[in-house]
Design a protein around this motif. Structure first.
Motif: not given
Length: 458
Positions: A410, A413-414, A417, A440, A444
């Protein structure tokens, strides 16, 4: 006075006089004062005061003519007192002088008796009788002096009688008070004392002292004696009741201890060491609470109880010794077992390590108990091996934990993105939004790498 033959004769009612003939070689001496020993004090009074006989010179107070007529001089003049026919005039004068000395001795004796506290009434009566006989006494001496002394005795007798009465009353009062105190003490003992032997001894001492106290008024003495006697009887009843109750208690204690002996003998063969030892402790507490039985029975019952107790505890001690030896052997066996399985290595193969640990645990339980003082040490070594295998299993599980792997995916994936948002913003010429999205994405990415690192390091 003279008899029908003209011989000197003593007046009637007087004490025996010496013979009318003086001993050869006797001589007359100058008059000496009569000597009377001082009256003793109250603690030294003698029942018969000792009086030293007086010796006077009759020639000072009278004469005997050649014809034997005897004369005495008094304040009223000279008068005849008798006749002497048994010898010459000198012998007659000595004879009548000795008779006077006898009278003087009687007077001195009365004085001594009065000083010694004798019966004043009787002493006065004797003095008056002697005084009445003086005018006709066949003696030669200081008759007037004797009369004055007898008068003094009569006068002092009344004073002495009053003093004696006071002393008697004082003594009666003191003796009454003493008996009242003794009666009160006896009543206190009867009502309160529980020191039976000492109190009984004291009551007997009171009785002996009571007997020695005289001079109390009869009616008062009877009343005080009734108080003492009643107190003594009350004490004896109370003491008797105490010992009767004590006998009953001891009889009950004997019955109770016999029952405890039976129970102890029934338990003496038990092999339930822990439970039976506790029961014996309870029996001993009951034994102490039961009180004392009669002495001989109490000692015999205690030997019986202790014998049963000793049988049980001797058997228990023997069993404990045998068990301790077995436990020592078990400890040695577990030491050897720990040495044999000390090389269990989970890093070389977790499944093999788990299998070896199960074997160790099964053999450990089969060996049995060890001495209490060795238990912590041996169990600690076993727990160390178990922990080593358990920690390896936990680490393997965490490495294959699906949730941890999902969290790392997860985070990736962030990251993707935010990188995609940064590319679109940069293509649109929006530099500020592009930089923010890249920042950001960087954050992550770090979290994703940390999550992946945590899983890979387990």
């Amino acid at each position: 006075m003279t008899d029908s033959n003209g011989t000197a004769k003593a007046s009637p009612g007087k004490m025996p006089r010496s013979s009318g003939v003086p001993k050869p070689g006797s001589s007359t001496q100058p008059p000496k004062p009569h000597a009377v020993k001082p009256a003793p004090g109250p603690a030294q009074q003698h029942p018969h005061p000792v009086v030293v006989p007086t010796v006077s010179d009759p020639s000072v107070w009278g004469r005997v003519d050649e014809d034997g007529t005897a004369w005495v001089k008094t304040a009223e003049g000279e008068h005849q007192v008798g006749s002497w026919q048994a010898g010459d005039a000198a012998e007659g004068l000595a004879h009548f002088g000795r008779r006077f000395d006898d009278l003087a001795t009687e007077v001195a004796l009365l004085e001594a008796r009065l000083a010694a506290g004798a019966d004043a009434r009787k002493t006065k009566a004797a003095a008056m009788a002697l005084a009445e006989s003086l005018p006709t006494a066949a003696v030669i001496g200081d008759i007037d002096g004797l009369a004055r002394r007898l008068q003094a005795i009569a006068e002092h007798s009344e004073e002495a009688a009053a003093h004696a009465k006071e002393e008697k009353e004082r003594a009666r009062h003191e003796h009454t008070e003493r008996k009242e105190a003794l009666a009160a003490e006896a009543e206190k003992i009867a009502a309160e004392s529980t020191q039976w032997k000492a109190a009984g001894d004291r009551l007997r001492e009171i009785l002996e002292e009571w007997k020695s106290i005289r001079g109390v008024d009869r009616k008062v003495d009877d009343a005080l004696w009734k108080r003492y006697s009643k107190a003594r009887e009350a004490f004896n009843r109370r003491r008797g009741a105490h010992f009767a109750e004590l006998d009953r208690e001891r009889a009950a204690a004997k019955v109770r201890k016999e029952e405890l002996c039976v129970r102890a003998e029934e338990l003496s063969g038990s092999t339930d060491w822990v439970t039976t030892a506790g029961v014996f402790r309870d029996l001993l507490a009951e034994w102490k609470a039961a009180g004392r039985a009669p002495r001989e029975a109490d000692e015999a019952l205690w030997r019986r109880f202790k014998s049963a107790q000793d049988v049980f505890f001797a058997a228990r001690n023997a069993a404990v010794s045998e068990r301790d030896a077995e436990f020592e052997q078990n400890a040695s066996a577990k030491e050897e077992l720990l040495s044999a399985y000390a090389n269990i290595d989970p890093s070389a193969g977790l499944d093999a390590a788990r299998s070896a640990l199960r074997e160790l645990q099964d053999k450990w339980d089969a060996i049995g108990k060890v001495p209490r003082e060795r238990m912590q040490e041996l169990e600690g070594k076993l727990r160390a091996i178990e922990k080593r295998v358990r920690d390896a299993a936990d680490a393997q599980w965490r490495r294959t934990d699906p949730e941890a792997m999902a969290r790392a995916a997860q985070f990736r994936e962030r990251v993707a993105q935010f990188e995609e948002q940064a590319a679109k913003a940069q293509a649109a010429g929006n530099v500020r939004d592009a930089e923010k999205a890249l920042e950001q994405a960087k954050q992550w990415r770090e979290w994703a790498e940390a999550a992946e690192g945590a899983v890979s390091n387990l």
